[in-house]
Design an enzyme around this catalytic site. Sequence first.
Site, PDB file in Angstrom:
ATOM      1  N   TRP A 130     -40.765  22.784 -11.463  1.00  0.00           N
ATOM      2  CA  TRP A 130     -40.707  21.663 -12.403  1.00  0.00           C
ATOM      3  C   TRP A 130     -41.291  22.042 -13.768  1.00  0.00           C
ATOM      4  CZ3 TRP A 130     -41.351  20.602  -7.145  1.00  0.00           C
ATOM      5  CH2 TRP A 130     -40.397  19.734  -6.590  1.00  0.00           C
ATOM      6  N   THR A 141     -33.786  28.353 -11.953  1.00  0.00           N
ATOM      7  CA  THR A 141     -33.936  27.653 -10.688  1.00  0.00           C
ATOM      8  C   THR A 141     -32.564  27.479 -10.068  1.00  0.00           C
ATOM      9  OG1 THR A 141     -34.784  25.648  -9.606  1.00  0.00           O
ATOM     10  CG2 THR A 141     -33.733  25.357 -11.747  1.00  0.00           C
ATOM     11  N   TYR A 168     -45.965  23.218  -7.774  1.00  0.00           N
ATOM     12  CA  TYR A 168     -45.764  23.250  -6.324  1.00  0.00           C
ATOM     13  C   TYR A 168     -46.045  24.649  -5.788  1.00  0.00           C
ATOM     14  CZ  TYR A 168     -43.427  21.986  -1.897  1.00  0.00           C
ATOM     15  OH  TYR A 168     -43.120  21.725  -0.579  1.00  0.00           O
ATOM     16  N   SER A 169     -47.276  25.108  -5.995  1.00  0.00           N
ATOM     17  CA  SER A 169     -47.707  26.412  -5.507  1.00  0.00           C
ATOM     18  C   SER A 169     -49.226  26.407  -5.467  1.00  0.00           C
ATOM     19  CB  SER A 169     -47.177  27.542  -6.409  1.00  0.00           C
ATOM     20  OG  SER A 169     -47.534  27.311  -7.767  1.00  0.00           O
ATOM     21  N   CYS A 189     -49.577  23.742   7.483  1.00  0.00           N
ATOM     22  CA  CYS A 189     -49.720  24.936   6.640  1.00  0.00           C
ATOM     23  C   CYS A 189     -51.159  25.104   6.165  1.00  0.00           C
ATOM     24  CB  CYS A 189     -48.763  24.866   5.453  1.00  0.00           C
ATOM     25  SG  CYS A 189     -47.045  25.212   5.887  1.00  0.00           S
ATOM     26  N   SER A 231     -32.319  24.634  -8.141  1.00  0.00           N
ATOM     27  CA  SER A 231     -32.423  23.203  -7.854  1.00  0.00           C
ATOM     28  C   SER A 231     -31.876  22.378  -9.012  1.00  0.00           C
ATOM     29  CB  SER A 231     -33.890  22.827  -7.597  1.00  0.00           C
ATOM     30  OG  SER A 231     -34.087  21.432  -7.712  1.00  0.00           O
TER      31      SER A 231
END
Length: 420
Positions: free
Chosen positions: A180, A199, A138-139, A376, A201
Site C-alpha cells: 500500500w 504490485t 503489511y510487513s 504466525c 494487486s
Amino acid sequence: MEPLQRKLEQQLATLPVALSVTIPGGRRIGPANAEVQLEFKDWSGLARFAAGQIGRIAEDYVERRVRIEGRMRDVMAAAASLLPGSPVASDTSWWTQMLRRAQSLALHTPEKDAEQIRFHYDVSDDFYALWLDPRRVYSCAYFAQPDYTLAQAQEAKLDLICRKLMLRPGDRFLDIGAGWGGLLMWAAEHYGVNATGITLSHNQHAYVNRTIEEKGLGARVQMRIMDYRELPEEQPFDKIASVGMFEHVGQVNMPTYFGKIYRLLKPGGLVLNHGITAGSLQPGKLGAGMGDFIGKYIFPGGELLHPSLVLRDLAVGGLEMVDTENLRPHYARTLWAWSDALEDRLEQARAVLERTHGVEGGDTVLRAYRLYLSGCAMTFEHGWIGLHQILATRPDGNMGTGSLRGAQSLYPFTRNYIYR
C-alpha cells in the site's frame, strides 16, 4: 472412545492455560470456566486434536466443524503445547525434495503468481485498514524502542530500510512488491528519491495511485501493476528494496529473482531483501498441518527458504551479501499487534467482509485470519520461522569505488552509518 478420552484428560492437565473440550454427544472434559473452550462436532476432529495436528484443527475451525472460544493468545499458548514435537520440516529425501521442486515450478508461473497474490492482497482494503497501522505497512515492524506503538515501529522500519540503502535525493529507487505504498511514500518524502513501485494487486495499485495524487508526488513516484520478471532493464536503479515479497517467488525461481535484481541494479548499487525465512535447512512446510493451512486459506503458493539457501541463490545471481539482520522477535510482536487489533474489531471486520464476500464467505475469511495472525505470532516466537533483512551490492569491479579499497560499491563496510 475411552482411550481417546483418557489421553485428552492427560493432555489437558499439562497445558499452560486451562482448556476444556466438549466431545460429540455433549460431555465436557476439563474445567467449565476454562480460558479456552473447544467443542467438536465429530470424532475425527477430536482425534486430530489428540494427535497435535494443529493446522488441521485450524481448518476444522474455519470450516465450522469445531468451535473455539477464548483469547487468541491463550489459544496459541495451548496450541504450542499440544504439538507432539517441533513442526519444522525435516524430510530431506531426494524424492521429497524433487517433488517440492516440481510443485514449486507448477505454482509459480506469472499467471499463477498474479492469481495467488490477488487471492490474499485483494481480500478487502477496508478489512486490512482495521488492523494495520495508518500507513498500511503489511510487513515486520522494527521496535527500536520497547515502548513504541505499532505505528512508530513501522515508521522506524521504513526509515531503517532507507538508511541501510543509503538513499539520497535524486536516487532512482525501486520497490518490488510495494504493497500500500508505505515505503514508496516514506522514501520520496523523507529522502527525496524518484520512486517506482510494482504490485500484482489491483486494490493496492489503485490505493497507492490515489495516495500519490493526494500528496502531489506524481512527478517523483509511480506505481505499476507488473510482475518483477517484466521490468525493463535499460535504465538500472540506484537502489532496490523488496519487502515481504520474495516469500511468493518460489524455490525454483530464486535464481531468476536474484538474477533479475542484479540486472535491474546499477553496478555499485544496493539492494535490501526483507522477508520471512524458514527454520528448516531444507525447503518444506511447517508440520502438524500448519503449512497446509496457510497455503489453503492465506498464502497459496507461498514458500519459505532457510537464509543459508537464500544467500546461496543471491550469490548465484551475482550479488554480494554485505549485511544480514534477523528481526524474528520483532515480527512476533508485530503480528500480536495485528491480532489484538483485529480481535478488538471483530464485528466491524465481519461487517466489512460480508459486504465483499457474503455472510458465510466473510465469516470464513475472518475465522482464517484470526488463526493466521495469532498462529504466525506463535511460530515467530518459537523460532520455527524467521525474518531476515539481507543487504547486498552489485560489485562494480572498480577497486577505487567506495571508502575502502576493494569495496567496489557504495557500502562503507561498517554499520555506523545505519545506527548513528
